[in-house]
Design a protein around this motif. Structure first.
Motif, PDB file in Angstrom:
ATOM      1  N   ARG A 175       0.834  -1.212   0.000  1.00  0.00           N
ATOM      2  CA  ARG A 175       0.000   0.000   0.000  1.00  0.00           C
ATOM      3  C   ARG A 175       0.865   1.257   0.000  1.00  0.00           C
ATOM      4  O   ARG A 175       0.619   2.206  -0.749  1.00  0.00           O
ATOM      5  N   LEU A 176       1.886   1.264   0.833  1.00  0.00           N
ATOM      6  CA  LEU A 176       2.796   2.393   0.890  1.00  0.00           C
ATOM      7  C   LEU A 176       3.496   2.575  -0.464  1.00  0.00           C
ATOM      8  O   LEU A 176       3.653   3.695  -0.947  1.00  0.00           O
ATOM      9  N   ALA A 177       3.879   1.486  -1.089  1.00  0.00           N
ATOM     10  CA  ALA A 177       4.538   1.547  -2.396  1.00  0.00           C
ATOM     11  C   ALA A 177       3.631   2.189  -3.435  1.00  0.00           C
ATOM     12  O   ALA A 177       4.081   3.036  -4.223  1.00  0.00           O
ATOM     13  N   ASP A 178       2.366   1.810  -3.435  1.00  0.00           N
ATOM     14  CA  ASP A 178       1.410   2.414  -4.376  1.00  0.00           C
ATOM     15  C   ASP A 178       1.272   3.911  -4.122  1.00  0.00           C
ATOM     16  O   ASP A 178       1.242   4.707  -5.067  1.00  0.00           O
ATOM     17  N   GLU A 179       1.176   4.309  -2.863  1.00  0.00           N
ATOM     18  CA  GLU A 179       0.995   5.722  -2.523  1.00  0.00           C
ATOM     19  C   GLU A 179       2.225   6.553  -2.907  1.00  0.00           C
ATOM     20  O   GLU A 179       2.092   7.651  -3.448  1.00  0.00           O
ATOM     21  N   ILE A 180       3.412   6.028  -2.646  1.00  0.00           N
ATOM     22  CA  ILE A 180       4.634   6.762  -3.005  1.00  0.00           C
ATOM     23  C   ILE A 180       4.790   6.821  -4.518  1.00  0.00           C
ATOM     24  O   ILE A 180       5.156   7.869  -5.073  1.00  0.00           O
ATOM     25  N   ALA A 181       4.490   5.739  -5.213  1.00  0.00           N
ATOM     26  CA  ALA A 181       4.552   5.742  -6.682  1.00  0.00           C
ATOM     27  C   ALA A 181       3.553   6.753  -7.248  1.00  0.00           C
ATOM     28  O   ALA A 181       3.887   7.507  -8.169  1.00  0.00           O
ATOM     29  N   ASP A 182       2.346   6.797  -6.691  1.00  0.00           N
ATOM     30  CA  ASP A 182       1.344   7.781  -7.134  1.00  0.00           C
ATOM     31  C   ASP A 182       1.856   9.204  -6.920  1.00  0.00           C
ATOM     32  O   ASP A 182       1.666  10.078  -7.765  1.00  0.00           O
ATOM     33  N   PHE A 183       2.484   9.453  -5.785  1.00  0.00           N
ATOM     34  CA  PHE A 183       3.027  10.773  -5.465  1.00  0.00           C
ATOM     35  C   PHE A 183       4.092  11.189  -6.488  1.00  0.00           C
ATOM     36  O   PHE A 183       4.060  12.301  -7.020  1.00  0.00           O
ATOM     37  N   VAL A 184       5.019  10.298  -6.770  1.00  0.00           N
ATOM     38  CA  VAL A 184       6.087  10.598  -7.725  1.00  0.00           C
ATOM     39  C   VAL A 184       5.502  10.844  -9.122  1.00  0.00           C
ATOM     40  O   VAL A 184       5.851  11.813  -9.799  1.00  0.00           O
ATOM     41  N   LEU A 185       4.577   9.988  -9.532  1.00  0.00           N
ATOM     42  CA  LEU A 185       3.978  10.141 -10.854  1.00  0.00           C
ATOM     43  C   LEU A 185       3.119  11.415 -10.950  1.00  0.00           C
ATOM     44  O   LEU A 185       3.084  12.056 -12.004  1.00  0.00           O
ATOM     45  N   ALA A 186       2.468  11.801  -9.874  1.00  0.00           N
ATOM     46  CA  ALA A 186       1.686  13.040  -9.891  1.00  0.00           C
ATOM     47  C   ALA A 186       2.603  14.237 -10.159  1.00  0.00           C
ATOM     48  O   ALA A 186       2.226  15.170 -10.877  1.00  0.00           O
ATOM     49  N   GLY A 187       3.793  14.195  -9.597  1.00  0.00           N
ATOM     50  CA  GLY A 187       4.747  15.271  -9.821  1.00  0.00           C
ATOM     51  C   GLY A 187       5.322  15.290 -11.240  1.00  0.00           C
ATOM     52  O   GLY A 187       5.827  16.315 -11.693  1.00  0.00           O
ATOM     53  N   LEU A 188       5.252  14.173 -11.924  1.00  0.00           N
ATOM     54  CA  LEU A 188       5.793  14.082 -13.283  1.00  0.00           C
ATOM     55  C   LEU A 188       4.763  14.352 -14.367  1.00  0.00           C
ATOM     56  O   LEU A 188       5.127  14.543 -15.514  1.00  0.00           O
ATOM     57  N   ARG A 189       3.501  14.347 -14.010  1.00  0.00           N
ATOM     58  CA  ARG A 189       2.460  14.511 -15.036  1.00  0.00           C
ATOM     59  C   ARG A 189       2.575  15.854 -15.755  1.00  0.00           C
ATOM     60  O   ARG A 189       2.906  16.859 -15.158  1.00  0.00           O
ATOM     61  N   THR A 190       2.232  15.827 -17.033  1.00  0.00           N
ATOM     62  CA  THR A 190       2.280  17.065 -17.844  1.00  0.00           C
ATOM     63  C   THR A 190       1.061  17.913 -17.572  1.00  0.00           C
ATOM     64  O   THR A 190       0.035  17.449 -17.151  1.00  0.00           O
TER      65      THR A 190
END
Length: 190
Positions: A175-190
């Motif tokens: 669960r933590l992995a999904d949340e951190i991955a979502d956080f990183v990807l949110a910062g990368l979105r165009t």
């Protein structure tokens, strides 16, 4: 892959190093906790320093193999970043004591081992960096933040897990992995 006896020694050392520190842990305590003889310990490890390095080597070898497996999938950049982050968070959280011991005792590595550590970490960072740079070049990711900063922040978050993650806490490693991955990807979105 460690033998069963070698793994018992490693597991005992991790528990003791994590709970009382490297300096405060004697070889005799490791032998007793692992339920092996001193001869068995020295059969596998020349010294306590060798044991410490093996704890790290096993962790980084597994993380690097996961990274190579993910890259080989040839997924789009966002999926690759998600899988890298998930793998890194889960492996760190599931081995939080090993990670904590290693980062706390990193300064004990000799020059040669420190060079090996830096080379493997550099390879990991450069591989991850190439994924982010490709995603930015292809327009899949925003270029507002330089790729090297993205990777430093993402990996930095994971490196801090041993200071606050608790295996018996409210969030599982997945669960933590999904949340951190979502956080990183949110910062990368165009």
């Amino acid at each position: 892959m460690p033998t069963a006896t070698e793994q018992k020694i490693i597991d005992a050392a991790v528990r003791l190093f994590a709970s009382q520190g490297y300096d405060a842990t004697s070889v005799q305590e490791i032998v007793k906790a692992a339920e092996v003889t001193k001869g068995a310990l020295y059969h596998y490890f020349r010294s306590k320093d060798d044991l410490l390095f093996e704890i790290y080597r096993l962790l980084i070898t597994a993380q690097s193999a996961d990274l190579d497996r993910i890259i080989a999938l040839g997924l789009p950049a966002a999926d690759t970043v998600r899988e890298i982050m998930r793998s890194l968070v889960v492996s760190t959280a599931e081995r939080v004591d090993e990670t904590s011991v290693f980062f706390r005792e990193l300064h004990r590595l000799g020059q040669e081992r420190m060079a090996d550590f830096r080379a493997e970490r550099r390879r990991y960072h450069e591989t991850f960096l190439a994924v982010v740079e490709k995603g930015q070049a292809d327009g899949e990711f925003s270029s507002a933040v330089p790729a090297d900063t993205v990777v430093l922040v993402a990996v930095g978050v994971v490196n801090q897990l041993p200071t606050w993650f608790r295996p018996d806490g409210q969030k599982s490693p997945a669960r933590l992995a999904d949340e951190i991955a979502d956080f990183v990807l949110a910062g990368l979105r165009t």
